[in-house]
Design a protein around this motif. Sequence first.
Motif, short mmCIF file in Angstrom:
data_model
loop_
_atom_site.label_atom_id
_atom_site.label_comp_id
_atom_site.label_asym_id
_atom_site.label_seq_id
_atom_site.Cartn_x
_atom_site.Cartn_y
_atom_site.Cartn_z
N PHE A 1 6.72 -10.27 6.95
CA PHE A 1 5.97 -10.42 5.70
C PHE A 1 4.85 -11.45 5.84
O PHE A 1 3.77 -11.30 5.26
CB PHE A 1 6.91 -10.79 4.56
N ALA A 2 5.09 -12.51 6.64
CA ALA A 2 4.06 -13.52 6.85
C ALA A 2 2.87 -12.94 7.62
O ALA A 2 1.75 -13.45 7.51
CB ALA A 2 4.64 -14.70 7.62
N SER A 3 3.09 -11.85 8.37
CA SER A 3 2.02 -11.21 9.14
C SER A 3 1.22 -10.22 8.30
O SER A 3 0.28 -9.59 8.83
CB SER A 3 2.61 -10.48 10.35
N GLY A 4 1.57 -10.09 7.03
CA GLY A 4 0.80 -9.22 6.14
C GLY A 4 1.36 -7.82 5.96
O GLY A 4 0.75 -6.99 5.27
N TYR A 5 2.51 -7.54 6.54
CA TYR A 5 3.11 -6.22 6.36
C TYR A 5 3.74 -6.12 4.97
O TYR A 5 4.11 -7.14 4.37
CB TYR A 5 4.16 -5.94 7.43
N GLU A 6 3.90 -4.89 4.49
CA GLU A 6 4.41 -4.66 3.15
C GLU A 6 5.68 -3.83 3.19
O GLU A 6 6.13 -3.39 4.26
CB GLU A 6 3.34 -3.95 2.31
N ASP B 1 6.09 -0.67 5.14
CA ASP B 1 6.08 -0.74 6.60
C ASP B 1 7.46 -1.08 7.18
O ASP B 1 7.60 -1.18 8.41
CB ASP B 1 5.09 -1.82 7.07
#
Length: 395
Positions: free
Chosen positions: A334-339, A342
């Motif tokens: 989640f910190a990497s921008g995935y939602e 994904d």
Amino acid sequence: MTSGNAQLSKRILSIDILRGLVMIIMALDHTRDFFHIEAMTGDPLNPDTTTGMLFLTRFITHFCAPTFVFLSGLSAYLSAQNKTSSEASKFLLKRGMWLVVVEIVIISLGLTFNPMYNFIILQVIWAIGFSMIFLALFSRISYKTVLITGFILVLGHNLFDLLPAPNNESVGVILKIFFTASGTVVPLGNNHLIGVFYAILPWTGIMFLGYGAGKWFSKDYDPKKRKTNLLNFGAVALILFVALRILGIYGDPAPRKEFQDVFKNLLSFFNVSKYPPSLQYTSLTIGVALVLLAISEKFKNKFTKVLSVYGSVPFFYYVIHFYLLHTILVIVFFASGYELKDIMSIPFFFRPTKFGFDLWGVYLIWMVVVLALYYPCKWFKKYKETHSQWWLRYI
């Protein structure tokens, strides 16, 4: 404490030291699976595409599973010394069945974080569980039967590599599960798969040999003779590895490749097959394990004391480290921008194909996980020493 008991404790400590070392190294490979940027797309052992550091990172973890299985057999022998033959057999049978269930229900969930169990992963605990079931049966016959069967399985299972694949599909699947699995995926309906990554009987052979070596660690066995045996058999195993590797005729399903580059040739020489554990792989890894067992009885310092903490509660450590690693993976995901859309991926939820860090990130997370588990392992070690509930014998 008498001197005999002191010697026994020291011998057991040497087992815990080696087991603790391989448990720590093992976590490195699982950290790489979860967090290395190329874990889902590349082969770290391919001399054509890997780097020296990446190869070493994967290669050193080769020593973990066989050493762990070997020591499981050794510990089974020592545990049986305090039981009748019937009691020891029944305990191994129940513990083996328990481990198979744990692999399917608890460890697969920790690996995948998939509550629907769409992909069940069968790895080393599954192989240990079934091996214990076989050990329960063969140990009732005799110690010699276990030892001879162990040698036959380890030395002979690569004969199946030379045989043509059976025409019958069901027979082929059974053969893969018991002898040749290197990633056999068995469908269960339309939405569920079982990945068999550890063929049972080659690992059973390693456990049986560990059981055979257990006699050297019995209370009245001469320590000097034990050390000599460990060193001699370790040397023979390593010489066998080198000889088989040079000849290239038998002992590994994937022939050694020749390169024009000296460094690639060196990597190729050590690129032996783990799935299933080939004779060459087993000779190398168990040879090193025997030598380390021989010399570790003399080791007694702060570092070996730390190793023995991890090694004294291996099952506890093994299960918890997967859940801790995967929890960190969720946070990084989640910190990497995935939602949320994904999340679903095979085999691991929260692990997209193009995701992760370079090796420096893998090593950093690995060290954090290992350090974080030290005090929980130390607490559980003390808890086991001060409590006697029946279920503690299975953990």
